[in-house]
Design a protein around this motif. Sequence first.
Motif: not given
Length: 546
Positions: A363-381
């Motif tokens: 409901i206030i998404a216009q004030y945010g971004g998508d910066d947490f999209s970097r955190y996807q399952l990655d066992l190598g990282k």
Amino acid sequence: MTTRITLTTGRRGFPGRTGLALAALATAAVTLTSACTSGGLRTTASGQPAAVVPVRQGGSIVIGAEQEPDCADWISTCAGSIWGTYIMDVPTMPRAFVTRKSGDGWAPVPSDVLAGEPTVTTAGNRQQVTYRINPAAVWSDKAPITSEDLKYTVEQVRDGKDVLDKTGYDHVTAVGTPDPKTAVVTFDSPYANWRALFSDTFGIFPSHLLAGKDRDAVMKDGYRFSGGPWQIESWKRGVSVTLVPNPNYWGGKPKLDKVTFQFTADTAAAFQAFKSGQLDALYPTPQLDSVDQITGGLPGANSAVDPASGNLEALWMNNGKFPFDSTAFRQAVSYAIDRKAIVTRLYGALGVTAPAQSFLTPIIAQYGGDDFSRYQLDLGKVTSLMQGAGWAKGADGIWAKNGQRAEFGIASLAGNKRRELTEQILQQQLKTAGFELTIANTTAAELFSKVTPPGDFQLGLWTLVDTFPQPSLGTSFSTGAIPAPANGNSGLNYSRISSPDLDRALTTLNSSLDQNARMQASKEADRLLARDAASLPIDAVPNVLL
């Protein structure tokens, strides 16, 4: 915007009590003056759109409530549960602004308590807001709602001890009362979210009934006074809260004669009570079994499902306690979790499959971004981060360092099947990545009164709820909001997040009166939270009304 945390649908920071999260529930249960609409999908048992019908006059209803509040002193830290806000606070405590639908979004508008939009003036670093109170506004004992009530509220929050959240009030230097219906609030610096005062986390308190008395003693177990459309008839601990109309309310009158909120902490049991007719309405936390039945249709029932809610479920990492006091460790845990798999498992049937990528809710998404999209399952990282921080896997497959294993506990609400399933999925995912998770759930009152304020947890799972249409990340994430003796153990930054970069962005967000500057500051704060993996958003929890 504020928030309060809750284990069902909380508040931001876990302040916040008024509009957005209440959109579905309040219309049907609190206001009860018009047909129910929430902006979401409203259907009948056949899955077809439900017809809007006139609301009947008179009668009573019983509504299921997932949590019993710990107390009814809304200023105190014991009032952290959102359900107290839903069932007693908002119906009885007047507010300067209320949240209403505006186009495709939400906006704060002056309530019936005010005579109109307040006047705002700025001179140098000083800001003044002049409130003019509706001449017709009175308390349930017919005493006028006055400027002294606003002054009393500020002083109780700003200067009090054991205060849930002082955000905004700590910037007020004075409250002038030139006449009973005019209050002039002076801030020490420009404060952009001034509309949240007397509106979001706290309403307006009656000075003529509370001044000079122990407010907590008067209110904590319930109170009979009211400045809203309803008043509390009874609070039977462990059983229910019953509301009846305030006979001296000057605004829109309630339609019903009585509303009872019956405490039904077990969602499955509440759902069965609804289906059997013991409950007339339910605002449930979506569970797998109830989601299947909702989508399949419920005989004789209407349902409203709104995925674009103000509810954000997240994993709250205690940045001040081992092992989450390490940025690398928090990042590694974030890469070890398959959030999309969790969200799809929980809410796929309701059309919610994408993880939340911001700490700003839909409901206030216009004030945010998508910066947490970097955190996807990655066992190598995970391996790279853990080894880089000096950890090595032991013979049992669990990371270890200096004799300490990568094991930690998670705290959430006992008896909540959806959260228990989430925790079980997390256990499996984290074990595969070399972490051992133990579950230590408890009651809402215990978690938010005794566990989270002093930081006696490592990892938590609960919902942040935005309830006011303005960003207020500082409530949950600024250093000054960490409960500590220096601030009277007030504040809602239970994760102990502390970052100079983040504090600078949050200061701009709080103080700038330029909308573009606030937008950029909010997005920067969101970016910094993701950079440091301060905590991890999981999903936007849909609003469901039955």
